[in-house]
Design a protein around this motif. Structure first.
Motif, short mmCIF file in Angstrom:
data_model
loop_
_atom_site.label_atom_id
_atom_site.label_comp_id
_atom_site.label_asym_id
_atom_site.label_seq_id
_atom_site.Cartn_x
_atom_site.Cartn_y
_atom_site.Cartn_z
N LEU A 129 -4.47 0.48 0.19
CA LEU A 129 -4.96 1.26 -0.95
C LEU A 129 -5.57 2.58 -0.47
N LEU A 130 -6.21 2.55 0.68
CA LEU A 130 -6.76 3.78 1.24
C LEU A 130 -5.64 4.76 1.60
N VAL A 131 -4.54 4.24 2.11
CA VAL A 131 -3.37 5.08 2.40
C VAL A 131 -2.85 5.71 1.11
N VAL A 132 -2.75 4.91 0.05
CA VAL A 132 -2.26 5.40 -1.24
C VAL A 132 -3.17 6.51 -1.77
N LEU A 336 -10.94 -0.91 -5.92
CA LEU A 336 -9.63 -1.28 -6.46
C LEU A 336 -9.12 -2.61 -5.91
N SER A 337 -9.46 -2.89 -4.66
CA SER A 337 -8.99 -4.13 -4.03
C SER A 337 -9.57 -5.37 -4.71
N ALA A 344 -4.80 -2.67 -10.10
CA ALA A 344 -4.80 -1.81 -8.91
C ALA A 344 -3.48 -1.04 -8.81
N ALA A 345 -2.36 -1.72 -9.06
CA ALA A 345 -1.06 -1.08 -8.95
C ALA A 345 -0.88 0.00 -10.01
N THR A 346 -1.31 -0.28 -11.24
CA THR A 346 -1.20 0.71 -12.32
C THR A 346 -2.03 1.95 -12.02
N VAL A 352 -0.72 8.56 -8.11
CA VAL A 352 0.41 9.14 -7.37
C VAL A 352 1.12 10.19 -8.21
N PHE A 353 1.43 9.87 -9.46
CA PHE A 353 2.17 10.81 -10.29
C PHE A 353 1.31 12.00 -10.70
N PHE A 354 0.02 11.76 -10.94
CA PHE A 354 -0.85 12.87 -11.29
C PHE A 354 -1.04 13.80 -10.10
N GLY A 355 -1.30 13.22 -8.92
CA GLY A 355 -1.46 14.04 -7.72
C GLY A 355 -0.21 14.82 -7.39
N SER A 356 0.96 14.19 -7.59
CA SER A 356 2.23 14.87 -7.32
C SER A 356 2.42 16.05 -8.27
N TRP A 357 2.13 15.82 -9.55
CA TRP A 357 2.26 16.90 -10.53
C TRP A 357 1.29 18.03 -10.22
N LEU A 358 0.04 17.70 -9.92
CA LEU A 358 -0.97 18.73 -9.69
C LEU A 358 -0.58 19.63 -8.51
N GLY A 359 -0.14 19.02 -7.41
CA GLY A 359 0.26 19.82 -6.26
C GLY A 359 1.44 20.71 -6.58
#
Length: 370
Positions: A129-132, A336-337, A344-346, A352-359
């Motif tokens: 989760l820390l990696v994610v 989250l763990s 946690a998965a949701t 992931v998708f928000f961070g990808s969009w923001l960048g």
């Protein structure tokens, strides 16, 4: 074998999502994906790697549109040297080498995060989760770009692992290397130096803390000293930063003014979001203290925040410059763990998708976020 590859697979999968989103928004704005991956500081790094400090394209200018003979010296040499090493492989371009270097360093960072998370959280799930969280953090797009963040974060993570696990040679060597990457290494040098002094006073680990204490500041001292010799001024590097990018420590006065204005005046959504990320980082720092994380991790994150928020310069880059403060994410990973796997998965997918969009949005629709 599959378990051993998990941190790398998780990290690279998230970076792939980020690249796909960036490719989409680049196409929408009729821009080149490769140019975006090599934009802003990336151009300086690849030019230095390809031509050396003296051969950087003279059309490239500092933050105020000026160019002086010493302007390229604002960029530390560690990352360009790594680019040069990879570009020496036949068929590999300078830009390709830069992006490859970032992705490979990100994988090394992921394994370090997985190790730290498992150690501090008591389960492999915390580590993943820390990696994610790290790979999906706001402005994590720079981890796929020709930027030095991935390399610096990897070295910082493993240096702090060395401190936590009392592997002093690892801590000292990684810190010395980080000192050749970016000035934020000052935070790492301070933490490792203090940890080594405490170990020496307590008479632990024989000569090893002495080695770490001697090695830690070496890279930074060598480069800043070299710039001083080139400019004829002992503080030449810092004058160069202040003159070219208005980057000087002001105790946080400029950042505080930016925060107040963004929360009280009619500013853009991006500016307001930047402020909320800054405030969230401060809350996460409090959570690190609440969870009683090892003090070297907490002190490093605090020092990174102080160096970032305590300096003036481009306010929109504050979020990117907080990326090395990875210990701030540890309490979130632990929290989250303890939730149901579906929750946690949701949450992870949304991040992931928000961070990808923001960048991607920052590179294609907003001009000054990097």
């Amino acid at each position: 074998m599959i378990i051993a590859l998990t941190p790398a697979v998780v990290y690279l999968a998230i970076r792939l999502v980020g690249l796909l989103v960036l490719a989409w928004l680049s196409a929408v704005h009729d821009e080149s994906l490769l140019d975006n991956l090599n934009s802003w500081d990336g151009q300086w790094y690849t030019e230095i790697a390809a031509h050396g400090y003296g051969g950087v394209n003279p059309s490239m200018v500092d933050g105020f549109g000026h160019r002086y003979p010493e302007t390229p010296l604002a960029f530390f040499p560690g990352y360009p040297l790594l680019i040069m090493a990879i570009a020496a492989i036949p068929g590999v371009s300078t830009i390709g080498a830069a992006i490859t270097a970032s992705l490979v360093c990100g994988v090394f960072a992921a394994y370090g995060l997985a190790r730290l998370g498992e150690r501090l959280g008591g389960s492999r799930r915390v580590g993943l989760l820390l990696v994610v969280l790290f790979a999906a953090a706001p402005m994590s797009v720079v981890l796929s770009m020709a930027y030095s963040e991935a390399l610096f974060c990897a070295l910082s993570i493993w240096a702090l692992i060395g401190v936590v696990e009392r592997n002093w040679p690892l801590a000292g060597l990684c810190c010395a290397a980080a000192g050749l990457i970016r000035p934020t290494a000052a935070a790492l040098v301070g933490v490792i130096g203090l940890a080594a002094v405490i170990s020496i006073v307590q008479r632990r680990d024989s000569w090893r803390p002495w080695l770490a204490m001697l090695l830690a500041p070496l890279g930074m001292i060598v480069y800043i000293g070299w710039v001083g010799a080139q400019t004829g001024k002992l503080n030449g590097y810092f004058e160069l930063q202040a003159r070219g990018w208005s980057s000087a420590f002001d105790g946080g006065a400029t950042t505080a003014q930016f925060v107040v204005e963004a929360l009280t005046e009619d500013k853009s959504v991006f500016e307001t979001f930047t402020v909320w990320v800054v405030l969230t980082a401060l809350v996460l720092m409090a959570l690190c203290l609440w969870h009683r994380l090892p003090w070297p991790l907490v002190l490093f994150a605090a020092a990174v925040l102080v160096l970032d928020l305590g300096s003036d310069g481009l306010m929109y880059s504050k979020v990117r410059l907080m990326l090395p403060a990875f210990p701030l994410l540890i309490p979130v990973a632990i929290g989250l763990s303890k939730r149901r796997p579906a929750t946690a998965a949701t949450t992870a997918l949304l991040l992931v998708f928000f961070g990808s969009w923001l960048g991607a949005y920052s590179l294609t629709a907003w001009q000054y976020a990097i």
